[in-house]
Structure formats: structure tokens, C-alpha cells
Design an enzyme around this catalytic site. Sequence first.
Site, PDB file in Angstrom:
ATOM      1  N   GLU A 106     -54.546 -87.523  55.120  1.00 41.91           N
ATOM      2  CA  GLU A 106     -55.842 -87.781  55.760  1.00 41.91           C
ATOM      3  C   GLU A 106     -56.502 -86.494  56.237  1.00 41.91           C
ATOM      4  O   GLU A 106     -57.722 -86.335  56.133  1.00 41.91           O
ATOM      5  CB  GLU A 106     -55.685 -88.764  56.916  1.00 41.91           C
ATOM      6  CG  GLU A 106     -55.403 -90.201  56.497  1.00 41.91           C
ATOM      7  CD  GLU A 106     -56.498 -90.801  55.628  1.00 41.91           C
ATOM      8  OE1 GLU A 106     -57.636 -90.277  55.626  1.00 41.91           O
ATOM      9  OE2 GLU A 106     -56.214 -91.784  54.925  1.00 41.91           O
TER      10      GLU A 106
ATOM     11  N   ASP B 254     -65.631 -94.018  57.022  1.00 38.31           N
ATOM     12  CA  ASP B 254     -65.824 -92.693  56.436  1.00 38.31           C
ATOM     13  C   ASP B 254     -67.125 -92.725  55.632  1.00 38.31           C
ATOM     14  O   ASP B 254     -67.876 -93.692  55.690  1.00 38.31           O
ATOM     15  CB  ASP B 254     -64.637 -92.318  55.543  1.00 38.31           C
ATOM     16  CG  ASP B 254     -64.685 -93.053  54.226  1.00 38.31           C
ATOM     17  OD1 ASP B 254     -65.110 -94.232  54.218  1.00 38.31           O
ATOM     18  OD2 ASP B 254     -64.349 -92.464  53.189  1.00 38.31           O
TER      19      ASP B 254
ATOM     20  N   TYR C 198     -62.463 -91.204  62.706  1.00 40.13           N
ATOM     21  CA  TYR C 198     -62.093 -91.735  61.392  1.00 40.13           C
ATOM     22  C   TYR C 198     -60.586 -91.654  61.164  1.00 40.13           C
ATOM     23  O   TYR C 198     -59.941 -92.644  60.804  1.00 40.13           O
ATOM     24  CB  TYR C 198     -62.825 -91.000  60.249  1.00 40.13           C
ATOM     25  CG  TYR C 198     -62.075 -91.203  58.965  1.00 40.13           C
ATOM     26  CD1 TYR C 198     -62.158 -92.426  58.299  1.00 40.13           C
ATOM     27  CD2 TYR C 198     -61.176 -90.254  58.476  1.00 40.13           C
ATOM     28  CE1 TYR C 198     -61.403 -92.685  57.165  1.00 40.13           C
ATOM     29  CE2 TYR C 198     -60.416 -90.500  57.355  1.00 40.13           C
ATOM     30  CZ  TYR C 198     -60.529 -91.712  56.698  1.00 40.13           C
ATOM     31  OH  TYR C 198     -59.773 -91.977  55.604  1.00 40.13           O
TER      32      TYR C 198
END
Length: 342
Positions: free
Chosen positions: A43, A142, A124
Site C-alpha cells: 500500500e 482512493d 486511505y
Amino acid sequence: MTASDNAISTELLDWYDRHARDLPWRAAPGQPAPDPYRVWLSEIMLQQTTVAAVKPYFAKFLHIWPTVEALAAAPDDQIMAAWAGLGYYSRARNLAKAARVVAELGAFPETEAELRKLPGVGDYTAAAIAAIAFGERAVVVDANVERVVSRLFAIEEPLPKSRKVIRTHTDAITPECRAGDFAQAMMDLGSSVCTSRSPQCLLCPLSRHCEARMAEPEHFPFKAPKKEKPIRAGQAYWIEREQSVWLVTREGTGMLGGMRALPDDGWSAKGDGSSIPPFDGEWAEAGSVSHSFTHFSLDLSVMVTRTEQEPAIKGEWWPLDRLEQAGLPTLFAKAARRVLAG
DNA sequence: GAATCGTGGTT
DNA sequence: TAACCAAGATT
């Protein structure tokens, strides 16, 4: 959640079960969640970065540092060098910090609120890790989700002001179960079907729900106009002795902060460099390179000299035959190639 | 809230 | 080819 919202999540999850991308950091739909370390690492790397660019870096990091404890024990310069070329280097600085926090804690935090406290983990990323690694029902928004939701609900308010209403809609269609799969499904849909340009509405499992479908989906999301990109000028200095070049480590949290680099004349986003070499000598221009950053472009002139003395600026002699391992960011890697190509 | 912070691929 | 864009965070 209305009946329509429920249909959206159900139909999207059904699509995901059949069309999920096979990615190195991802579990197959319905399979147990992957190692939180892998989820977190991917991520962070995927922030503003394409899947294709991330894949080799993800493999490299996992090979060198198989666990968050191993990463936490690594020296900063090795982590920065391993990140070189991927961009947004504050991510690498925060990656090192966060790894040490997690190692100290003994394990990754398992809630969105606790994850959000880690350096480099924003709204996020905290939601994504909580949902994907720990099965928490988190609202994951996102750029893909912003685009898909803007189209689904034909939101005409431009970004970034529309973020609030987009989040409200995303919350409404996020299911109680499989929130992680749902988030990844939205991102797969956004990257392969509901694309920024030329969306493939005929292939879209949500087209019957899409309010923009009969209008022009590619016009969504509306966006505020962006500012023009100035062109700056600067110099970098190639100081050579025998078969080595003098490299510095950039200070601070600004441009390329923490990265090895060639010395330069202080060019920045704010203005041109001074064109003043670090010491008097016989400097020759070896050529120039152009490089485009997010908010400005740079014409970098590369000045070369040879010396037998230690430069007065803090740095280190780096053997030319090991230059690849210095971890130069792309701008300076380009400059080095220019010099070495003659 | 606006600016800052990289890079490479796509159109 | 110039412009746009990508699994954003931080200040």
C-alpha cells in the site's frame, strides 16, 4: 444501505470473484488475508504509483527484508537506496520509521484508527490495510474509487471539494462483510474498466446502476484546473578522482531528501540554482538532462572536474564500478549516465 | 486548503 | 508530443 446500494456491492463482489487481478501482495478472493506486512508494504509503494512500477520493488524489498522486524533493523541508507527510482522518497523515510514503531509494538496495529497513527499512513492507507489485512469494515477511498463513485452517482461538483460527498456515497455502498475485497474490486474496476479515458462501459458490472452511463462517463470526475508547470535551471557537479565520484546525501525532508546524489547548486521548486560550483577549479560542461517533477521541470546542466583533494562538502568517494548500488534517484542517475556516456 | 513531493506509462 | 495520470501523505 438502500436496496440499490446493496445490489452494487453484491454485483461488484461477484464480478471480483471472477475477474480479480492476480497480484503478488494479494490473496485470491475469499482466501485468508495476506501477511499485514505485505499489505502495508504494497500500500505504501502503491501510493500514486502504478502496479507495474511497484512489482519489482515489492519483490526486492520482500527478498531483502522478509519481515517487518528485518526492515526495522536495516540502516536508513540501505532502505533509501533500495527505494531509489520509485519516487516520493518521504514514503521510504516514513517506511523506515513505521517499521521501527511496529517492531517495537511487536505486531501491526489491527484497527483503522491505530494504523492511521503510523508515519506515512493516511486516511486511505489506514482504511485499506484495516479492510484488506484485518477484515475491518472500513471506507476505502482512493483515486479509482473517486472516479467510479463520481460516475455511479454523476457527481458534478469538482474534485477536491467533492471528496466529502464521494466518501458518503462510498460508505453507503461498502458492504458489512468482505470490505477488503470490495475495496480491491473497486480499484480493479477503476484500473481496468472504469478508466480515466475511454471507459469500457460494455464490460462494466455496474453499468445498469451508473448515472453517468447515458451521459459521458469520461467527463467524470470533474476537476479543478491545474496550475502550469514552470521550467527551472540548475547544475549538478561530477567530481571525479581515480575511478570514483563524490556523492553527497541530501538532507532534510524536501526534494529527494535522504537520497544519495551529486552535489548541486541549490536548484529547487522555488527557483533556479546559483550556478556556483562547490570549489574553484577547471569545470567543463558534460551535457545536460531534462527531468520532469510533479510541479516543475528541470534543465540540469552537469559540470565535471577532476581533483586529487577531498572536497570541502560532506560526502563520500563512490567507486564508479559500483555506482548502480549507490541508489541515485532518477534525476541523478540520468546525469551520471550522461557523463559516463561521454 | 493549497503546496509540496517522483517517476514512468498512456494517449 | 505534451498532457495527463497513478492503491496519497504531510505541512
